[in-house]
Design a protein around this motif. Sequence first.
Motif, mmCIF file in Angstrom:
data_model
loop_
_atom_site.group_PDB
_atom_site.id
_atom_site.type_symbol
_atom_site.label_atom_id
_atom_site.label_comp_id
_atom_site.label_asym_id
_atom_site.label_seq_id
_atom_site.Cartn_x
_atom_site.Cartn_y
_atom_site.Cartn_z
ATOM 1 N N SER A 28 81.982 -29.177 59.398
ATOM 2 C CA SER A 28 82.224 -29.182 60.656
ATOM 3 C C SER A 28 80.532 -28.976 61.513
ATOM 4 O O SER A 28 80.092 -27.944 60.529
ATOM 5 N N PHE A 29 79.633 -29.827 61.344
ATOM 6 C CA PHE A 29 78.362 -29.704 61.865
ATOM 7 C C PHE A 29 77.982 -30.880 63.245
ATOM 8 O O PHE A 29 78.357 -31.765 63.652
ATOM 9 N N GLU A 30 76.979 -30.257 64.273
ATOM 10 C CA GLU A 30 76.404 -31.471 65.051
ATOM 11 C C GLU A 30 75.521 -31.997 64.533
ATOM 12 O O GLU A 30 74.834 -31.765 63.762
ATOM 13 N N ILE A 31 75.575 -33.315 64.754
ATOM 14 C CA ILE A 31 73.811 -34.396 65.031
ATOM 15 C C ILE A 31 73.125 -34.356 65.897
ATOM 16 O O ILE A 31 74.024 -35.499 66.884
ATOM 17 N N GLU A 32 72.623 -34.179 65.915
ATOM 18 C CA GLU A 32 70.905 -34.539 67.213
ATOM 19 C C GLU A 32 70.418 -35.990 66.616
ATOM 20 O O GLU A 32 69.570 -36.220 65.395
ATOM 21 N N ASN B 271 74.656 -25.605 63.398
ATOM 22 C CA ASN B 271 75.764 -25.442 64.235
ATOM 23 C C ASN B 271 77.112 -25.813 62.594
ATOM 24 O O ASN B 271 77.877 -26.767 62.947
ATOM 25 N N MET B 272 76.382 -25.850 61.614
ATOM 26 C CA MET B 272 77.287 -25.452 60.341
ATOM 27 C C MET B 272 78.166 -24.726 60.026
ATOM 28 O O MET B 272 78.241 -23.985 60.363
ATOM 29 N N LYS B 273 79.951 -25.642 60.315
ATOM 30 C CA LYS B 273 80.510 -24.330 60.153
ATOM 31 C C LYS B 273 81.622 -24.833 59.028
ATOM 32 O O LYS B 273 82.415 -25.950 59.060
ATOM 33 N N SER B 274 81.430 -23.834 57.927
ATOM 34 C CA SER B 274 82.590 -24.867 56.629
ATOM 35 C C SER B 274 84.031 -23.109 56.131
ATOM 36 O O SER B 274 83.490 -22.307 56.944
ATOM 37 N N LYS C 264 78.935 -35.920 69.370
ATOM 38 C CA LYS C 264 77.074 -35.815 68.333
ATOM 39 C C LYS C 264 78.002 -34.689 66.842
ATOM 40 O O LYS C 264 77.146 -33.388 67.068
ATOM 41 N N THR C 265 79.005 -34.525 66.470
ATOM 42 C CA THR C 265 79.578 -33.826 65.687
ATOM 43 C C THR C 265 80.182 -35.017 64.275
ATOM 44 O O THR C 265 80.451 -35.883 64.978
#
Length: 126
Positions: A54-58, A123-126, A90-91
């Motif tokens: 999961s990560f945010e994309i700006e 904010n990459m979370k895996s 935005k995720t």
Amino acid sequence: MKFTKIIAAIAISSLVFVSCKKEEDKNLANIKNIESASLKEHKAIAPENVQTASFEIEGMTCAMGCAKTIEKELSNLDGVEKAAVDFDTKTATVTFDKTIQNPESLTKVVQETGDRKTYKVSNMKS
């Protein structure tokens, strides 16, 4: 003479109608081939290889253009089982085979979807 012109006009008209129909059928077949190629089959991932990131994309400015395009690009990657991009938050959440993909490759695909400057992953979370 008038009868010959009428017969010639009918013959030419029928040729035009028949040839247009065949060309239209070819175009419809090409469209169906393109649509079926774009529907990628996802191979089953072994349970021990499943990973979710999961990560945010700006930088996204719209749901249909930006978010759906990024989602499609991620979904079409080998080893990706499912990708979902939410414009409102935005995720992105991607389920993938960790033996084929990794968070860095997903980040690279998102950034390359734009001009490498438009979309930023954080904010990459895996």
